[in-house]
Design a protein around this motif. Structure first.
Motif, mmCIF file in Angstrom:
data_model
loop_
_atom_site.group_PDB
_atom_site.id
_atom_site.type_symbol
_atom_site.label_atom_id
_atom_site.label_comp_id
_atom_site.label_asym_id
_atom_site.label_seq_id
_atom_site.Cartn_x
_atom_site.Cartn_y
_atom_site.Cartn_z
ATOM 1 N N ALA A 29 0.820 -1.205 0.000
ATOM 2 C CA ALA A 29 0.000 0.000 0.000
ATOM 3 C C ALA A 29 0.854 1.254 0.000
ATOM 4 N N THR A 30 1.949 1.177 0.768
ATOM 5 C CA THR A 30 2.841 2.343 0.835
ATOM 6 C C THR A 30 3.432 2.655 -0.526
ATOM 7 N N VAL A 31 3.967 1.613 -1.189
ATOM 8 C CA VAL A 31 4.592 1.812 -2.486
ATOM 9 C C VAL A 31 3.575 2.200 -3.542
ATOM 10 N N ALA A 32 2.404 1.572 -3.491
ATOM 11 C CA ALA A 32 1.391 1.845 -4.504
ATOM 12 C C ALA A 32 0.859 3.261 -4.410
ATOM 13 N N LEU A 33 0.715 3.756 -3.175
ATOM 14 C CA LEU A 33 0.151 5.089 -3.005
ATOM 15 C C LEU A 33 1.183 6.198 -3.179
ATOM 16 N N ALA A 34 2.468 5.831 -3.143
ATOM 17 C CA ALA A 34 3.502 6.861 -3.186
ATOM 18 C C ALA A 34 3.399 7.768 -4.414
ATOM 19 N N PRO A 35 3.252 7.244 -5.641
ATOM 20 C CA PRO A 35 3.152 8.146 -6.802
ATOM 21 C C PRO A 35 1.938 9.057 -6.735
ATOM 22 N N LEU A 36 0.798 8.495 -6.260
ATOM 23 C CA LEU A 36 -0.421 9.302 -6.186
ATOM 24 C C LEU A 36 -0.255 10.448 -5.195
ATOM 25 N N VAL A 37 0.301 10.127 -4.024
ATOM 26 C CA VAL A 37 0.522 11.156 -3.010
ATOM 27 C C VAL A 37 1.519 12.195 -3.509
ATOM 28 N N ALA A 38 2.582 11.733 -4.194
ATOM 29 C CA ALA A 38 3.595 12.655 -4.699
ATOM 30 C C ALA A 38 3.004 13.626 -5.708
ATOM 31 N N ALA A 399 1.002 5.676 9.261
ATOM 32 C CA ALA A 399 2.069 5.625 8.254
ATOM 33 C C ALA A 399 3.420 5.454 8.935
ATOM 34 N N SER A 400 4.246 4.590 8.391
ATOM 35 C CA SER A 400 5.581 4.373 8.942
ATOM 36 C C SER A 400 6.538 5.457 8.451
ATOM 37 N N VAL A 401 7.704 5.530 9.120
ATOM 38 C CA VAL A 401 8.726 6.471 8.669
ATOM 39 C C VAL A 401 9.196 6.094 7.263
ATOM 40 N N ALA A 402 9.272 4.779 6.998
ATOM 41 C CA ALA A 402 9.694 4.338 5.669
ATOM 42 C C ALA A 402 8.746 4.823 4.593
ATOM 43 N N SER A 403 7.438 4.784 4.894
ATOM 44 C CA SER A 403 6.471 5.239 3.890
ATOM 45 C C SER A 403 6.605 6.739 3.642
ATOM 46 N N VAL A 404 6.899 7.491 4.711
ATOM 47 C CA VAL A 404 7.104 8.929 4.541
ATOM 48 C C VAL A 404 8.311 9.192 3.632
ATOM 49 N N VAL A 405 9.387 8.412 3.850
ATOM 50 C CA VAL A 405 10.581 8.566 3.029
ATOM 51 C C VAL A 405 10.304 8.190 1.585
ATOM 52 N N VAL A 406 9.608 7.064 1.370
ATOM 53 C CA VAL A 406 9.328 6.608 0.008
ATOM 54 C C VAL A 406 8.496 7.634 -0.747
#
Length: 467
Positions: A29-38, A399-406
Protein backbone atom coordinates in the motif's frame (compact mmCIF):
# COMPACT_ATOMS: atom_id res chain seq x y z
CA UNK A 1 -6.86 -49.85 18.83
CA UNK A 2 -7.82 -46.54 17.45
CA UNK A 3 -5.12 -44.10 16.45
CA UNK A 4 -5.51 -40.46 15.75
CA UNK A 5 -3.47 -38.93 12.92
CA UNK A 6 -1.44 -35.90 14.05
CA UNK A 7 -2.95 -32.63 13.07
CA UNK A 8 -0.76 -30.32 10.95
CA UNK A 9 0.64 -27.37 12.87
CA UNK A 10 -1.33 -24.20 12.60
CA UNK A 11 0.31 -21.46 10.52
CA UNK A 12 2.09 -18.81 12.48
CA UNK A 13 0.24 -15.53 12.65
CA UNK A 14 1.55 -12.96 10.24
CA UNK A 15 2.99 -9.68 11.45
CA UNK A 16 0.42 -6.95 11.42
CA UNK A 17 0.54 -3.24 11.62
CA UNK A 18 -1.21 -1.04 14.14
CA UNK A 19 -4.52 -1.33 12.29
CA UNK A 20 -4.37 -5.15 12.06
CA UNK A 21 -3.30 -5.37 8.44
CA UNK A 22 -0.55 -7.78 7.38
CA UNK A 23 2.82 -6.10 6.98
CA UNK A 24 3.07 -7.20 3.34
CA UNK A 25 -0.16 -5.41 2.58
CA UNK A 26 1.17 -2.35 4.35
CA UNK A 27 4.33 -2.31 2.21
CA UNK A 28 2.37 -2.74 -1.00
CA UNK A 29 0.00 0.00 0.00
CA UNK A 30 2.84 2.34 0.84
CA UNK A 31 4.59 1.81 -2.49
CA UNK A 32 1.39 1.84 -4.50
CA UNK A 33 0.15 5.09 -3.00
CA UNK A 34 3.50 6.86 -3.19
CA UNK A 35 3.15 8.15 -6.80
CA UNK A 36 -0.42 9.30 -6.19
CA UNK A 37 0.52 11.16 -3.01
CA UNK A 38 3.60 12.65 -4.70
CA UNK A 39 1.54 14.04 -7.58
CA UNK A 40 -1.04 15.55 -5.25
CA UNK A 41 1.61 17.24 -3.13
CA UNK A 42 3.48 18.49 -6.19
CA UNK A 43 0.34 20.24 -7.45
CA UNK A 44 -0.08 21.95 -4.10
CA UNK A 45 3.55 23.18 -3.93
CA UNK A 46 4.35 23.56 -7.62
CA UNK A 47 5.93 26.98 -7.19
CA UNK A 48 8.45 25.85 -4.60
CA UNK A 49 9.26 22.70 -6.59
CA UNK A 50 9.87 24.73 -9.76
CA UNK A 51 12.16 27.05 -7.82
CA UNK A 52 14.14 24.10 -6.43
CA UNK A 53 14.32 22.52 -9.89
CA UNK A 54 15.65 25.73 -11.41
CA UNK A 55 18.20 26.00 -8.62
CA UNK A 56 19.38 22.45 -9.29
CA UNK A 57 19.47 23.04 -13.05
CA UNK A 58 21.64 26.11 -12.62
CA UNK A 59 23.97 24.39 -10.17
CA UNK A 60 24.43 21.36 -12.44
CA UNK A 61 24.90 23.64 -15.44
CA UNK A 62 27.76 25.46 -13.73
CA UNK A 63 29.23 22.29 -12.23
CA UNK A 64 29.43 20.63 -15.64
CA UNK A 65 30.15 23.64 -17.85
CA UNK A 66 32.99 25.18 -15.85
CA UNK A 67 35.23 22.06 -15.81
CA UNK A 68 34.50 21.50 -19.50
CA UNK A 69 35.36 25.12 -20.22
CA UNK A 70 38.52 24.71 -18.17
CA UNK A 71 39.48 21.61 -20.19
CA UNK A 72 38.95 23.47 -23.44
CA UNK A 73 40.93 26.44 -22.15
CA UNK A 74 43.71 24.09 -21.07
CA UNK A 75 44.02 22.77 -24.63
CA UNK A 76 44.16 26.32 -25.95
CA UNK A 77 46.86 27.24 -23.41
CA UNK A 78 49.01 24.29 -24.48
CA UNK A 79 48.65 25.25 -28.13
CA UNK A 80 49.27 28.95 -27.55
CA UNK A 81 52.38 28.36 -25.42
CA UNK A 82 53.72 26.01 -28.10
CA UNK A 83 52.99 28.50 -30.87
CA UNK A 84 54.67 31.30 -28.92
CA UNK A 85 57.79 29.15 -28.52
CA UNK A 86 58.27 29.11 -32.29
CA UNK A 87 61.10 26.95 -33.57
CA UNK A 88 62.26 26.22 -30.01
CA UNK A 89 59.41 23.71 -29.85
CA UNK A 90 60.50 21.93 -33.04
CA UNK A 91 62.41 18.64 -33.14
CA UNK A 92 65.78 19.07 -34.86
CA UNK A 93 67.67 16.06 -36.19
CA UNK A 94 71.32 16.67 -37.09
CA UNK A 95 72.43 14.23 -39.76
CA UNK A 96 75.93 12.74 -39.58
CA UNK A 97 78.62 14.49 -41.61
CA UNK A 98 79.18 13.40 -45.16
CA UNK A 99 82.36 12.22 -46.81
CA UNK A 100 85.42 14.46 -47.20
CA UNK A 101 85.59 16.66 -50.28
CA UNK A 102 84.64 14.31 -53.15
CA UNK A 103 86.41 14.07 -56.47
CA UNK A 104 83.24 14.40 -58.51
CA UNK A 105 79.82 15.95 -58.25
CA UNK A 106 77.08 13.93 -56.54
CA UNK A 107 74.05 14.86 -58.58
CA UNK A 108 71.72 13.21 -56.03
CA UNK A 109 72.89 15.25 -53.04
CA UNK A 110 69.48 16.86 -52.48
CA UNK A 111 67.63 13.56 -53.00
CA UNK A 112 69.87 11.77 -50.50
CA UNK A 113 69.12 14.32 -47.77
CA UNK A 114 65.39 14.14 -48.50
CA UNK A 115 65.41 10.33 -48.37
CA UNK A 116 67.30 10.32 -45.08
CA UNK A 117 64.82 12.75 -43.57
CA UNK A 118 61.89 10.68 -44.82
CA UNK A 119 63.36 7.51 -43.34
CA UNK A 120 64.05 9.15 -39.98
CA UNK A 121 60.59 10.69 -39.82
CA UNK A 122 59.05 7.25 -40.31
CA UNK A 123 61.10 5.90 -37.38
CA UNK A 124 60.30 8.50 -34.72
CA UNK A 125 57.58 7.55 -32.17
CA UNK A 126 54.03 7.82 -33.39
CA UNK A 127 53.08 10.45 -30.80
CA UNK A 128 55.92 12.67 -32.01
CA UNK A 129 55.01 12.15 -35.65
CA UNK A 130 51.36 12.98 -34.90
CA UNK A 131 52.40 16.24 -33.22
CA UNK A 132 54.73 17.43 -35.98
CA UNK A 133 54.62 18.24 -39.67
CA UNK A 134 56.68 16.76 -42.48
CA UNK A 135 60.43 17.41 -42.10
CA UNK A 136 62.07 20.52 -43.50
CA UNK A 137 65.62 19.75 -44.61
CA UNK A 138 68.52 22.17 -44.71
CA UNK A 139 72.11 21.87 -45.89
CA UNK A 140 74.16 24.90 -44.94
CA UNK A 141 77.72 26.12 -44.69
CA UNK A 142 79.20 27.63 -41.58
CA UNK A 143 78.89 31.44 -41.65
CA UNK A 144 81.96 33.29 -42.82
CA UNK A 145 83.09 36.78 -43.67
CA UNK A 146 83.13 37.66 -47.35
CA UNK A 147 83.56 40.92 -49.25
CA UNK A 148 80.88 41.48 -51.86
CA UNK A 149 81.77 44.45 -54.08
CA UNK A 150 83.92 45.69 -51.22
CA UNK A 151 81.22 45.37 -48.55
CA UNK A 152 82.06 42.96 -45.70
CA UNK A 153 79.16 40.57 -45.18
CA UNK A 154 78.59 37.56 -42.96
CA UNK A 155 77.33 34.97 -45.45
CA UNK A 156 76.20 31.39 -45.39
CA UNK A 157 75.14 29.14 -48.25
CA UNK A 158 71.86 27.28 -47.66
CA UNK A 159 69.83 24.65 -49.46
CA UNK A 160 66.23 24.16 -48.33
CA UNK A 161 64.12 21.13 -49.10
CA UNK A 162 61.70 18.60 -47.71
CA UNK A 163 60.25 15.14 -48.07
CA UNK A 164 57.16 16.08 -50.07
CA UNK A 165 57.96 15.82 -53.76
CA UNK A 166 54.71 17.60 -54.64
CA UNK A 167 55.34 20.59 -52.35
CA UNK A 168 55.02 23.98 -54.07
CA UNK A 169 58.12 25.96 -54.98
CA UNK A 170 59.56 28.09 -52.22
CA UNK A 171 60.63 30.99 -54.48
CA UNK A 172 59.94 32.61 -57.81
CA UNK A 173 62.83 34.00 -59.81
CA UNK A 174 62.30 37.64 -60.69
CA UNK A 175 65.64 38.32 -62.35
CA UNK A 176 68.29 36.09 -63.81
CA UNK A 177 67.80 32.36 -63.44
CA UNK A 178 67.75 29.61 -60.87
CA UNK A 179 71.27 28.48 -59.85
CA UNK A 180 72.53 25.53 -61.84
CA UNK A 181 75.53 23.26 -61.85
CA UNK A 182 78.86 25.08 -62.14
CA UNK A 183 81.55 24.00 -64.60
CA UNK A 184 83.60 21.24 -63.03
CA UNK A 185 87.06 19.93 -64.01
CA UNK A 186 87.54 16.46 -62.57
CA UNK A 187 90.89 15.38 -61.21
CA UNK A 188 92.94 13.26 -63.61
CA UNK A 189 93.09 9.56 -62.82
CA UNK A 190 96.60 9.31 -64.27
CA UNK A 191 99.07 9.33 -61.37
CA UNK A 192 101.86 10.40 -63.78
CA UNK A 193 99.94 13.40 -65.06
CA UNK A 194 101.59 16.72 -64.12
CA UNK A 195 99.61 18.86 -61.66
CA UNK A 196 97.82 21.87 -63.16
CA UNK A 197 99.75 25.13 -63.11
CA UNK A 198 96.92 26.71 -61.10
CA UNK A 199 94.15 25.02 -59.15
CA UNK A 200 90.87 25.06 -61.06
CA UNK A 201 88.35 27.67 -60.03
CA UNK A 202 85.52 26.03 -58.06
CA UNK A 203 82.31 27.95 -58.59
CA UNK A 204 79.10 27.73 -56.55
CA UNK A 205 76.05 29.28 -58.14
CA UNK A 206 73.56 30.91 -55.76
CA UNK A 207 70.47 33.07 -55.65
CA UNK A 208 69.96 36.21 -53.56
CA UNK A 209 66.69 37.61 -52.24
CA UNK A 210 65.56 40.58 -54.33
CA UNK A 211 65.12 42.66 -51.16
CA UNK A 212 68.71 41.93 -50.12
CA UNK A 213 70.03 42.71 -53.57
CA UNK A 214 68.29 46.11 -53.60
CA UNK A 215 69.59 46.99 -50.14
CA UNK A 216 73.20 45.94 -50.73
CA UNK A 217 73.54 46.66 -54.44
CA UNK A 218 74.06 43.03 -55.47
CA UNK A 219 73.29 42.25 -59.12
CA UNK A 220 73.03 39.14 -61.24
CA UNK A 221 76.57 38.14 -62.24
CA UNK A 222 78.21 39.36 -59.02
CA UNK A 223 81.21 37.19 -58.10
CA UNK A 224 83.17 37.06 -54.85
CA UNK A 225 85.59 34.62 -53.20
CA UNK A 226 84.15 32.10 -50.75
CA UNK A 227 86.27 32.69 -47.66
CA UNK A 228 84.27 30.76 -45.06
CA UNK A 229 86.02 28.19 -42.86
CA UNK A 230 86.89 25.00 -44.72
CA UNK A 231 86.56 26.52 -48.18
CA UNK A 232 89.00 25.78 -50.98
CA UNK A 233 91.32 28.65 -51.81
CA UNK A 234 89.93 28.91 -55.33
CA UNK A 235 86.22 28.79 -54.42
CA UNK A 236 84.08 31.53 -55.94
CA UNK A 237 80.42 32.36 -55.40
CA UNK A 238 78.45 33.48 -58.47
CA UNK A 239 75.02 35.14 -58.18
CA UNK A 240 72.88 33.83 -61.03
CA UNK A 241 69.42 35.03 -60.01
CA UNK A 242 67.27 37.11 -57.69
CA UNK A 243 64.19 35.62 -56.05
CA UNK A 244 61.15 36.45 -53.98
CA UNK A 245 59.60 33.98 -51.52
CA UNK A 246 56.27 32.53 -52.60
CA UNK A 247 55.12 32.12 -48.98
CA UNK A 248 57.35 34.06 -46.55
CA UNK A 249 55.53 32.48 -43.57
CA UNK A 250 56.26 28.90 -44.68
CA UNK A 251 57.99 26.64 -42.17
CA UNK A 252 61.10 26.37 -44.35
CA UNK A 253 62.01 30.02 -43.74
CA UNK A 254 61.53 30.05 -39.96
CA UNK A 255 65.20 29.62 -39.07
CA UNK A 256 66.58 31.33 -42.16
CA UNK A 257 65.44 34.92 -41.99
CA UNK A 258 68.67 35.99 -43.72
CA UNK A 259 67.45 34.25 -46.88
CA UNK A 260 64.52 36.69 -47.05
CA UNK A 261 66.34 39.96 -46.39
CA UNK A 262 69.63 41.28 -45.10
CA UNK A 263 69.75 41.00 -41.32
CA UNK A 264 71.86 42.93 -38.80
CA UNK A 265 75.25 41.36 -38.24
CA UNK A 266 76.60 40.63 -34.74
CA UNK A 267 77.92 43.81 -33.18
CA UNK A 268 81.20 42.13 -32.26
CA UNK A 269 82.06 41.29 -35.88
CA UNK A 270 83.33 43.32 -38.82
CA UNK A 271 80.43 42.56 -41.16
CA UNK A 272 77.86 45.18 -42.06
CA UNK A 273 75.03 42.68 -42.56
CA UNK A 274 74.16 38.99 -42.35
CA UNK A 275 73.08 37.43 -45.65
CA UNK A 276 71.91 33.99 -46.72
CA UNK A 277 72.64 32.69 -50.23
CA UNK A 278 70.20 30.15 -51.64
CA UNK A 279 71.35 26.95 -53.33
CA UNK A 280 69.17 24.94 -55.68
CA UNK A 281 69.05 21.16 -56.08
CA UNK A 282 71.39 21.55 -59.06
CA UNK A 283 73.95 23.74 -57.31
CA UNK A 284 73.99 21.90 -53.96
CA UNK A 285 76.53 19.31 -55.16
CA UNK A 286 79.04 22.10 -55.81
CA UNK A 287 78.97 23.02 -52.12
CA UNK A 288 80.53 19.67 -51.24
CA UNK A 289 83.26 20.27 -53.83
CA UNK A 290 84.29 23.59 -52.33
CA UNK A 291 83.89 23.02 -48.57
CA UNK A 292 85.24 20.37 -46.24
CA UNK A 293 82.57 18.10 -44.71
CA UNK A 294 83.10 19.63 -41.27
CA UNK A 295 82.05 23.03 -42.62
CA UNK A 296 78.67 21.71 -43.82
CA UNK A 297 75.74 20.77 -41.60
CA UNK A 298 72.72 18.77 -42.67
CA UNK A 299 69.53 18.88 -40.63
CA UNK A 300 65.96 17.67 -40.73
CA UNK A 301 63.63 19.83 -38.66
CA UNK A 302 60.19 18.55 -37.63
CA UNK A 303 58.01 21.65 -37.14
CA UNK A 304 55.65 21.14 -34.21
CA UNK A 305 51.98 21.58 -35.07
CA UNK A 306 50.36 23.36 -32.08
CA UNK A 307 46.87 22.39 -33.25
CA UNK A 308 47.80 18.70 -32.87
CA UNK A 309 48.52 19.12 -29.14
CA UNK A 310 46.17 19.06 -26.18
CA UNK A 311 46.53 18.86 -22.44
CA UNK A 312 45.69 15.16 -22.22
CA UNK A 313 48.40 14.09 -24.67
CA UNK A 314 51.06 16.69 -23.90
CA UNK A 315 52.82 14.56 -21.29
CA UNK A 316 53.10 11.58 -23.64
CA UNK A 317 54.55 13.80 -26.39
CA UNK A 318 57.08 15.37 -24.02
CA UNK A 319 58.21 11.97 -22.70
CA UNK A 320 58.60 10.60 -26.22
CA UNK A 321 60.70 13.58 -27.29
CA UNK A 322 62.91 13.25 -24.19
CA UNK A 323 63.40 9.57 -24.97
CA UNK A 324 64.23 10.48 -28.55
CA UNK A 325 66.84 13.06 -27.54
CA UNK A 326 68.55 10.90 -24.93
CA UNK A 327 68.56 7.58 -26.75
CA UNK A 328 67.84 8.19 -30.42
CA UNK A 329 67.44 4.80 -32.03
CA UNK A 330 67.88 6.35 -35.46
CA UNK A 331 71.16 4.95 -36.75
CA UNK A 332 71.70 5.54 -40.48
CA UNK A 333 74.65 4.93 -42.80
CA UNK A 334 77.43 7.21 -41.64
CA UNK A 335 76.48 7.38 -37.97
CA UNK A 336 73.68 8.17 -35.55
CA UNK A 337 71.87 11.50 -35.83
CA UNK A 338 71.79 13.85 -32.85
CA UNK A 339 68.29 14.95 -31.81
CA UNK A 340 67.51 18.12 -29.88
CA UNK A 341 64.29 19.87 -29.02
CA UNK A 342 62.92 22.40 -26.55
CA UNK A 343 59.41 20.93 -26.79
CA UNK A 344 59.50 19.12 -23.41
CA UNK A 345 60.47 22.34 -21.64
CA UNK A 346 57.76 24.25 -23.51
CA UNK A 347 55.10 21.72 -22.49
CA UNK A 348 56.35 21.82 -18.89
CA UNK A 349 55.89 25.60 -18.91
CA UNK A 350 52.33 25.12 -20.15
CA UNK A 351 51.66 22.52 -17.43
CA UNK A 352 52.83 24.94 -14.71
CA UNK A 353 50.51 27.64 -15.98
CA UNK A 354 47.62 25.19 -16.09
CA UNK A 355 48.28 23.91 -12.56
CA UNK A 356 47.92 27.39 -11.09
CA UNK A 357 44.76 28.09 -13.06
CA UNK A 358 43.27 24.69 -12.30
CA UNK A 359 43.62 25.20 -8.54
CA UNK A 360 41.72 28.47 -8.71
CA UNK A 361 39.04 27.02 -10.99
CA UNK A 362 38.56 23.98 -8.73
CA UNK A 363 37.96 26.22 -5.72
CA UNK A 364 35.41 28.18 -7.71
CA UNK A 365 33.52 25.09 -8.90
CA UNK A 366 33.46 23.46 -5.46
CA UNK A 367 32.35 26.72 -3.88
CA UNK A 368 29.49 27.18 -6.35
CA UNK A 369 28.40 23.56 -5.95
CA UNK A 370 28.49 23.84 -2.15
CA UNK A 371 26.36 26.98 -2.20
CA UNK A 372 23.92 25.30 -4.55
CA UNK A 373 23.71 22.18 -2.40
CA UNK A 374 23.10 24.22 0.76
CA UNK A 375 20.40 26.20 -1.02
CA UNK A 376 18.74 22.94 -2.08
CA UNK A 377 18.83 21.70 1.52
CA UNK A 378 17.19 24.93 2.70
CA UNK A 379 14.56 24.64 -0.04
CA UNK A 380 13.85 21.07 1.05
CA UNK A 381 13.44 22.12 4.68
CA UNK A 382 11.08 24.90 3.61
CA UNK A 383 9.05 22.44 1.55
CA UNK A 384 8.81 19.96 4.43
CA UNK A 385 7.93 22.74 6.87
CA UNK A 386 4.97 23.66 4.67
CA UNK A 387 3.85 20.01 4.82
CA UNK A 388 4.57 19.31 8.48
CA UNK A 389 0.89 19.13 9.45
CA UNK A 390 0.19 16.63 6.65
CA UNK A 391 3.18 14.49 7.56
CA UNK A 392 2.22 14.39 11.24
CA UNK A 393 -1.34 13.49 10.29
CA UNK A 394 -0.12 10.64 8.07
CA UNK A 395 2.01 9.36 10.90
CA UNK A 396 -0.97 9.51 13.28
CA UNK A 397 -3.01 7.44 10.84
CA UNK A 398 -0.39 4.70 11.00
CA UNK A 399 2.07 5.62 8.25
CA UNK A 400 5.58 4.37 8.94
CA UNK A 401 8.73 6.47 8.67
CA UNK A 402 9.69 4.34 5.67
CA UNK A 403 6.47 5.24 3.89
CA UNK A 404 7.10 8.93 4.54
CA UNK A 405 10.58 8.57 3.03
CA UNK A 406 9.33 6.61 0.01
CA UNK A 407 6.66 9.20 -0.76
CA UNK A 408 9.20 12.01 -0.51
CA UNK A 409 11.57 10.14 -2.84
CA UNK A 410 8.74 9.50 -5.30
CA UNK A 411 8.50 13.25 -5.66
CA UNK A 412 12.16 14.30 -5.44
CA UNK A 413 13.69 11.64 -7.73
CA UNK A 414 11.90 12.57 -10.98
CA UNK A 415 12.15 16.30 -10.29
CA UNK A 416 15.89 16.07 -9.53
CA UNK A 417 16.67 13.82 -12.49
CA UNK A 418 14.79 16.03 -14.93
CA UNK A 419 16.39 19.21 -13.58
CA UNK A 420 19.89 17.71 -13.49
CA UNK A 421 19.49 16.27 -16.97
CA UNK A 422 18.41 19.65 -18.31
CA UNK A 423 21.39 21.35 -16.67
CA UNK A 424 23.88 18.79 -17.98
CA UNK A 425 22.43 18.94 -21.50
CA UNK A 426 22.63 22.73 -21.50
CA UNK A 427 26.28 22.56 -20.34
CA UNK A 428 27.19 20.14 -23.12
CA UNK A 429 25.44 22.34 -25.67
CA UNK A 430 27.19 25.47 -24.42
CA UNK A 431 30.65 23.87 -24.18
CA UNK A 432 30.80 21.09 -26.79
CA UNK A 433 33.83 18.99 -27.58
CA UNK A 434 35.23 18.84 -24.04
CA UNK A 435 35.06 16.24 -21.29
CA UNK A 436 34.79 16.04 -17.52
CA UNK A 437 32.76 17.83 -14.88
CA UNK A 438 30.10 15.26 -13.93
CA UNK A 439 31.34 14.16 -10.48
CA UNK A 440 30.39 17.32 -8.60
CA UNK A 441 27.11 17.60 -10.52
CA UNK A 442 26.20 14.04 -9.53
CA UNK A 443 26.91 14.82 -5.88
CA UNK A 444 24.65 17.88 -5.94
CA UNK A 445 21.93 15.82 -7.62
CA UNK A 446 22.11 13.19 -4.88
CA UNK A 447 21.73 15.96 -2.30
CA UNK A 448 18.66 17.25 -4.14
CA UNK A 449 17.15 13.75 -4.17
CA UNK A 450 17.80 12.86 -0.53
CA UNK A 451 17.32 16.23 1.19
CA UNK A 452 13.45 16.23 1.10
CA UNK A 453 13.27 12.60 2.25
CA UNK A 454 15.69 13.13 5.12
CA UNK A 455 13.94 16.33 6.19
CA UNK A 456 10.53 14.57 6.18
CA UNK A 457 11.86 11.63 8.20
CA UNK A 458 13.35 14.00 10.79
CA UNK A 459 10.04 15.84 11.15
CA UNK A 460 8.03 12.69 11.92
CA UNK A 461 10.75 11.34 14.19
CA UNK A 462 10.81 14.57 16.12
CA UNK A 463 7.06 14.48 16.47
CA UNK A 464 7.20 10.87 17.70
CA UNK A 465 9.79 11.83 20.28
CA UNK A 466 7.77 14.84 21.49
CA UNK A 467 4.50 12.93 21.53
Amino acid sequence: MTTTAPRPPAPLPSRRDRRGRPSGSRTRATVALAPLVARRRARDDVGLLVLAALLLTGTVLLSVALPRLQARTADEVVRQVTADAGTRADVLIRLPGGNPVPDERDEDAAVIVANLARDLYARVPDVVRDATDEPVTAVQSVPGLAKVDGTPLLVRLVHLGGTDADAPELVRWVEGEEPGAAPFTPTSDDPDAPPPAEPPVLEVHVGVAAATARELGIAVGTRFPLTTAGAATSAVVVVTGLYEPVAPAAAAWETFDDLLRAMPAPVTGQAEARVGLLLSDASLPDLALTLASGAITRTARLPTDPSALDEAGARAVADAVVELTTRPDLAIPGGTPAVESGLPAVLDDAAEKLAAGRAQASVLVVGLATVGALALVLASRLLVARREVLLVAERARGASVASVVVRALAESVPVALLAAGAGAAAAVALVPGATGGYGIAATVTVVAVLAPAVAAALVVRRHDASG
